[in-house]
Design an enzyme around this catalytic site. Structure first.
Site, PDB file in Angstrom:
ATOM      1  CG  ASP A  19      -0.459  -0.087   2.247  1.00 43.68           C
ATOM      2  OD1 ASP A  19       0.935   0.681   2.726  1.00 43.68           O
ATOM      3  OD2 ASP A  19      -1.212   0.304   3.374  1.00 43.68           O
ATOM      4  CB  CYS A  44       1.213  -2.197   4.524  1.00 44.32           C
ATOM      5  SG  CYS A  44       0.907  -3.335   6.230  1.00 44.32           S
ATOM      6  CB  THR A  85       2.508  -3.164  11.006  1.00 42.39           C
ATOM      7  OG1 THR A  85       1.183  -3.431  10.283  1.00 42.39           O
ATOM      8  CG2 THR A  85       1.956  -1.758  11.644  1.00 42.39           C
ATOM      9  CG  HIS A  94       9.790 -24.193  11.862  1.00 44.03           C
ATOM     10  ND1 HIS A  94      10.118 -24.329  13.391  1.00 44.03           N
ATOM     11  CD2 HIS A  94      11.080 -24.242  12.114  1.00 44.03           C
ATOM     12  CE1 HIS A  94      11.187 -24.342  13.373  1.00 44.03           C
ATOM     13  NE2 HIS A  94      11.748 -25.051  12.708  1.00 44.03           N
ATOM     14  CG  HIS A 115       8.154 -28.042  10.249  1.00 43.20           C
ATOM     15  ND1 HIS A 115       7.726 -27.827  11.626  1.00 43.20           N
ATOM     16  CD2 HIS A 115       9.429 -28.550  10.395  1.00 43.20           C
ATOM     17  CE1 HIS A 115       8.691 -27.280  12.331  1.00 43.20           C
ATOM     18  NE2 HIS A 115       9.689 -27.706  11.633  1.00 43.20           N
TER      19      HIS A 115
HETATM   20  C1  RB5 Z   1      -1.808   3.322   6.382  1.00 45.98           C
HETATM   21  O1  RB5 Z   1      -2.213   3.831   6.936  1.00 45.98           O
HETATM   22  C2  RB5 Z   1      -1.451   1.737   7.058  1.00 45.98           C
HETATM   23  O2  RB5 Z   1      -2.466   1.045   8.557  1.00 45.98           O
HETATM   24  C3  RB5 Z   1      -1.121   0.100   6.768  1.00 45.98           C
HETATM   25  O3  RB5 Z   1       0.218   0.753   5.573  1.00 45.98           O
HETATM   26  C4  RB5 Z   1      -0.848  -1.167   7.362  1.00 45.98           C
HETATM   27  O4  RB5 Z   1       0.229  -0.659   8.355  1.00 45.98           O
HETATM   28  C5  RB5 Z   1      -2.217  -1.482   8.250  1.00 45.98           C
HETATM   29  O5  RB5 Z   1      -2.225  -2.591   8.725  1.00 45.98           O
END
Ligand code: RB5
Length: 154
Positions: free
Chosen positions: A8, A65, A67, A98, A133
């Site tokens: 994203d 993204c 996180t 795994h 596994h």
């Molecule tokens: C975008 O602001 C953020 O929410 C997205 O990139 C991600 O971290 C969601 O899991």
């Protein structure tokens, strides 16, 4: 390897970095977007990477993204996808050994460039260890087919 990269807007800079790194290492990289900093919805790109893997168009997906979490959740909704959020070389390697992960996800707000490139290298270099596994991966596949059935009952 044939690698799909997807992100994203939050993961976009990391996606560019990883795509360049992977191409320089000789991998065949398909960029599924996003292609700029405009806000977009990470499920669209996680699904695109997951579908490319599930259809056999690529060997693995590399997603980012903010996180790594949201895009992994989305990719994991595609049958046959095992997307792992990793934060370092060890989690990247073990995701393959795994969990037989076929999509690796990282957070651009979480990991630095060196950690991310080292982790993706470790992910691609590792392979599924099989053995104990294997039945666990098979159990996950059965969950996809019958998510309301408890695996322990099968
Ligand atoms: C975008 O602001 C953020 O929410 C997205 O990139 C991600 O971290 C969601 O899991």
């Amino acid at each position: 390897m044939r690698v799909a990269v997807a992100s994203d807007h939050a993961g976009y800079p990391l996606k560019l970095l990883l795509a360049e790194h992977l191409r320089a290492a000789g991998h065949d990289v398909t960029d599924l977007g996003t292609h700029g900093a405009e806000p977009v919805d990470y499920p669209d790109f996680g699904a695109a990477a997951g579908r490319a893997v599930a259809a056999g168009k690529v060997d693995v997906g590399v997603c980012s993204c903010g996180t790594g979490i949201g895009i992994a959740i989305a990719a994991n909704k595609i049958a046959g996808v095992r997307a792992a959020v990793v934060h370092d070389v060890t989690s990247a390697r073990l995701a393959r050994e795994h969990n037989d992960a076929n999509v690796v996800c990282m957070g651009a707000r979480i990991v630095g460039a060196q950690v991310a490139t080292d982790a993706v290298d470790a992910f691609l270099a590792a392979s599924f260890a099989g053995g104990r596994h294997t039945p666990r991966i098979e159990k996950i596949a059965r969950l996809e087919r019958s998510p309301a059935t408890e695996a322990s009952e099968e």
